[in-house]
Design an enzyme around this catalytic site. Structure first.
Site, PDB file in Angstrom:
ATOM      1  CB  ALA A  27      40.126  39.112  38.048  1.00  0.00           C
ATOM      2  N   GLY A  28      37.569  36.917  38.429  1.00  0.00           N
ATOM      3  CA  GLY A  28      36.111  36.922  38.600  1.00  0.00           C
ATOM      4  C   GLY A  28      35.697  36.396  39.961  1.00  0.00           C
ATOM      5  N   PRO A  29      34.650  36.916  40.553  1.00  0.00           N
ATOM      6  CG  PRO A  29      32.900  37.057  42.102  1.00  0.00           C
ATOM      7  CD  PRO A  29      34.165  36.300  41.791  1.00  0.00           C
ATOM      8  N   GLY A  42      35.867  40.751  43.407  1.00  0.00           N
ATOM      9  CA  GLY A  42      35.972  41.335  44.756  1.00  0.00           C
ATOM     10  C   GLY A  42      37.363  41.905  45.007  1.00  0.00           C
ATOM     11  CE  LYS A  43      41.017  37.411  47.551  1.00  0.00           C
ATOM     12  NZ  LYS A  43      39.829  36.598  47.117  1.00  0.00           N
ATOM     13  CD  GLU A  88      36.818  34.526  35.625  1.00  0.00           C
ATOM     14  OE1 GLU A  88      37.386  34.666  36.718  1.00  0.00           O
ATOM     15  OE2 GLU A  88      36.393  33.418  35.230  1.00  0.00           O
ATOM     16  CG  ASP A 126      43.354  29.214  30.274  1.00  0.00           C
ATOM     17  OD1 ASP A 126      44.072  29.381  31.286  1.00  0.00           O
ATOM     18  OD2 ASP A 126      42.839  28.123  29.986  1.00  0.00           O
ATOM     19  CG  ASP A 138      41.693  34.783  44.923  1.00  0.00           C
ATOM     20  OD1 ASP A 138      42.060  34.048  45.860  1.00  0.00           O
ATOM     21  OD2 ASP A 138      40.566  35.315  44.890  1.00  0.00           O
ATOM     22  CB  CYS A 166      38.511  30.795  49.677  1.00  0.00           C
ATOM     23  SG  CYS A 166      37.611  30.090  48.331  1.00  0.00           S
TER      24      CYS A 166
HETATM   25  C1  LIG Z   1      38.697  31.992  43.553  1.00  0.00           C
HETATM   26  S1  LIG Z   1      37.917  32.683  42.181  1.00  0.00           S
HETATM   27  C2  LIG Z   1      38.600  34.312  42.197  1.00  0.00           C
HETATM   28  C3  LIG Z   1      37.872  35.249  43.109  1.00  0.00           C
HETATM   29  C4  LIG Z   1      38.243  36.700  42.854  1.00  0.00           C
HETATM   30  N1  LIG Z   1      39.659  36.933  42.953  1.00  0.00           N
HETATM   31  C5  LIG Z   1      37.512  37.638  43.796  1.00  0.00           C
HETATM   32  O1  LIG Z   1      38.088  38.070  44.789  1.00  0.00           O
HETATM   33  O2  LIG Z   1      36.350  37.931  43.528  1.00  0.00           O
HETATM   34  C6  LIG Z   1      38.778  31.959  40.842  1.00  0.00           C
HETATM   35  C7  LIG Z   1      38.343  32.483  39.498  1.00  0.00           C
HETATM   36  O3  LIG Z   1      39.249  31.929  38.529  1.00  0.00           O
HETATM   37  C8  LIG Z   1      38.527  31.678  37.347  1.00  0.00           C
HETATM   38  N2  LIG Z   1      39.313  30.718  36.556  1.00  0.00           N
HETATM   39  C9  LIG Z   1      39.248  29.371  36.534  1.00  0.00           C
HETATM   40  N3  LIG Z   1      40.150  28.887  35.672  1.00  0.00           N
HETATM   41  C10 LIG Z   1      40.808  29.936  35.141  1.00  0.00           C
HETATM   42  C11 LIG Z   1      41.826  30.076  34.175  1.00  0.00           C
HETATM   43  N4  LIG Z   1      42.367  29.008  33.590  1.00  0.00           N
HETATM   44  N5  LIG Z   1      42.241  31.317  33.859  1.00  0.00           N
HETATM   45  C12 LIG Z   1      41.690  32.416  34.450  1.00  0.00           C
HETATM   46  N6  LIG Z   1      40.696  32.339  35.344  1.00  0.00           N
HETATM   47  C13 LIG Z   1      40.275  31.123  35.706  1.00  0.00           C
HETATM   48  C14 LIG Z   1      37.200  31.171  37.838  1.00  0.00           C
HETATM   49  O4  LIG Z   1      36.218  31.313  36.835  1.00  0.00           O
HETATM   50  C15 LIG Z   1      36.965  32.071  39.043  1.00  0.00           C
HETATM   51  O5  LIG Z   1      36.239  33.203  38.662  1.00  0.00           O
END
Ligand SMILES: C[S@@+](CC[C@H](N)C(=O)[O-])C[C@H]1O[C@@H](n2cnc3c(N)ncnc32)[C@H](O)[C@@H]1O
Length: 486
Positions: free
Chosen positions: A304-306, A308-309, A328, A352, A368, A421
């Site tokens: 979910a980070g940061p 937006g969605k 996140e 995780d 995402d 993306c």
């Molecule tokens: C594409 S970004 C998501 C963007 C977000 N959905 C938005 O719209 O702002 C992917 C996110 O997944 C996180 N991430 C990476 N590995 C992960 C894991 N194993 N479990 C959960 N989050 C993870 C990253 O830190 C990053 O913030």
């Protein structure tokens, strides 16, 4: 002064036509802080000094230009045309860096890996002006040499002067003709300043006539998209207040073609935010994809980070009486989710996504996934040269694992939206096909969820493109867990 006298350069005739490829990136060296102030004192004009500072931060500290540049412009008190010029020099030099390095290497007797990073940075800035702007060549040469001196490399001034003079002896078109590699896609990649592997990744989606347009658009500055938070403000109201225009696809989108979004009153008040229209469509698709049985309002955003969605999901959840769990793995990014979701019905978990420790039974899950970001290169000028194809294999492993985790967490009859993306097929279709083949998920037709977008690909999933839709090259697919999946 001949080239050989000026710093040990071979003449072009000796070098022949074979360009010298930059063997390795230049050595990273820490920059003394005082140098930045000194630069401005020693007669380097402010726009170039600012551009040089930002390029140095990108080259030596892996900084992001879009974060460093606004701060540096403010510190230098640059505005108006000077700020625009500094921005053009900075973003342009970064975006075209691969081409600039080829030209510099062809004009130099030394391998780029042997050139001090400050000198190479100044040369990139100078070469960009000669090859891509209307700056007078002699001004580009002169200011480059000055920067090299002011940056504490006075002994390299002759070298820089000779390289720059060699570059100015040919027209930009002659340089491109000389250095363009063989092969249609490789040539398009070079001429639009893309690494070849990225152009090849895009080429898998479209005929070569269209590829040139896709690559050109990938270097254009995107207009700002705002999201009008549902339940807070409508897109119509936001467009009126901001002077923008309602979006073509998302019911929440407003296009802001000029001005700073931070100055828009509803953005200041948290009623609206900056968000690509493609991202808005994906969050919306999560909430309207068809599910079996009653929606109990248990929604999950697994990466979910940061936020937006998650913020848009949360706003829609509040209207529908639903709740979003937002997972996140990075604590600092989890904090950002918390900040943007405020009092919305969203619970943030630092965990995780492969083992988040949540009870299964979600009606709707968004994955995402972390990805190469090849679909958003236009937002980060330096990004295309930092990424490497080998990242994709590692990411696709993680993407599969996250989707497998989502398949366990979604309830029978519920849906998963998988998005990236990136348009790279190894991160999109291959992951979805694998999930259908090995996780027992059923892929639904996502085209109806794209709010009237056409030309989104022939598969059931949706692939957006900057040159077709004005969005980032976002991808999403909808996967349903059949009722009888064990
Ligand atoms: C594409 S970004 C998501 C963007 C977000 N959905 C938005 O719209 O702002 C992917 C996110 O997944 C996180 N991430 C990476 N590995 C992960 C894991 N194993 N479990 C959960 N989050 C993870 C990253 O830190 C990053 O913030």
């Amino acid at each position: 002064m001949s080239l050989n006298e000026s710093g040990g350069f071979r003449s072009r005739s000796k070098r022949g036509n074979a360009p010298k490829r930059p063997a390795q990136p230049p050595k990273k060296q820490q920059q003394p802080r005082q140098r930045q102030a000194k630069l401005r004192l020693e007669g380097v004009d402010k726009p170039r000094a600012v551009a040089f500072e930002v390029l140095t931060a990108v080259a030596t500290q892996d900084a992001y230009a879009n974060l460093v540049l606004p701060k540096t412009l403010r510190e230098a008190r640059l505005s108006g045309r000077d700020a625009a010029f500094a921005t053009e020099l900075t973003y342009g030099s970064l975006r075209t860096q691969g081409v600039l390095d080829e030209v510099i290497a062809a004009a130099s007797s030394r391998a780029l890996s042997d050139v001090h990073v400050d000198v190479l940075t100044a040369l990139r800035l100078g070469a960009y002006q000669v090859l891509y702007t209307r700056v007078e060549p002699h001004a580009a040469v002169d200011t480059t040499v000055r920067i090299v001196g002011a940056a504490g490399q006075p002994r390299a001034k002759g070298f820089a002067n000779a390289v720059m003079r060699t570059i100015t002896r040919k027209t930009p078109e002659q340089w491109l003709d000389q250095l363009t590699p063989a092969g249609e896609v490789a040539a398009m990649a070079f001429r639009t300043a893309h690494p070849q592997w990225i152009a090849e990744s895009f080429a898998r989606h479209m005929p070569t006539e269209e590829l040139a347009r896709a690559l050109e658009e990938d270097s254009a500055r995107p207009i700002v998209h705002l999201v009008a938070r549902p339940g807070e403000i409508s897109a119509e109201e936001l467009a009126l207040i901001s002077g923008g225009e309602e979006g073509a696809y998302s019911p929440y989108a407003v296009y802001l073609s000029s001005g700073d979004p931070r100055d828009v009153e509803p953005v200041k008040q948290g009623l609206a935010a900056v968000q690509d229209e493609g991202s808005q469509l994906i969050a919306r698709a999560v909430t309207i994809a068809p599910i079996d049985g009653q929606d109990q309002g248990k929604w999950l955003d697994l990466c979910a980070g940061p936020g937006g969605k998650a913020a848009l999901l949360g706003a829609l959840a509040r209207i529908d009486g639903a709740h979003v769990d937002a997972v996140e793995v990075a604590p600092h990014r989890a904090k950002l989710i918390q900040k943007v979701t405020g009092d919305l019905p969203v619970t943030v978990h630092v965990a995780d996504g492969r083992e988040p420790g949540l009870e299964p039974g979600f009606d709707r899950v968004l994955v995402d996934a972390p990805c190469s970001g090849l679909g958003a290169l236009r937002r980060r000028p330096e990004a295309r040269w930092r990424k490497s194809e080998s990242d994709i294999a590692e990411l696709s492993q993680l993407q599969r694992q996250l989707l497998a985790s989502a398949a366990k967490l979604v309830r029978p009859g519920g849906v998963i939206v998988y998005s990236t993306c990136s348009p790279d097929l190894r991160e999109t279709r291959e992951i979805v096909n694998h999930a259908v083949a090995h996780l027992g998920l059923e892929e639904l037709d996502a085209h109806d969820l794209a709010c009237g977008m056409d030309n989104v690909g022939t598969d059931k999933s949706v692939q957006m493109w900057p040159h077709r839709h004005g969005t980032d090259a976002m991808f999403f697919a909808v996967l349903k867990r059949p009722a009888d999946l064990g």
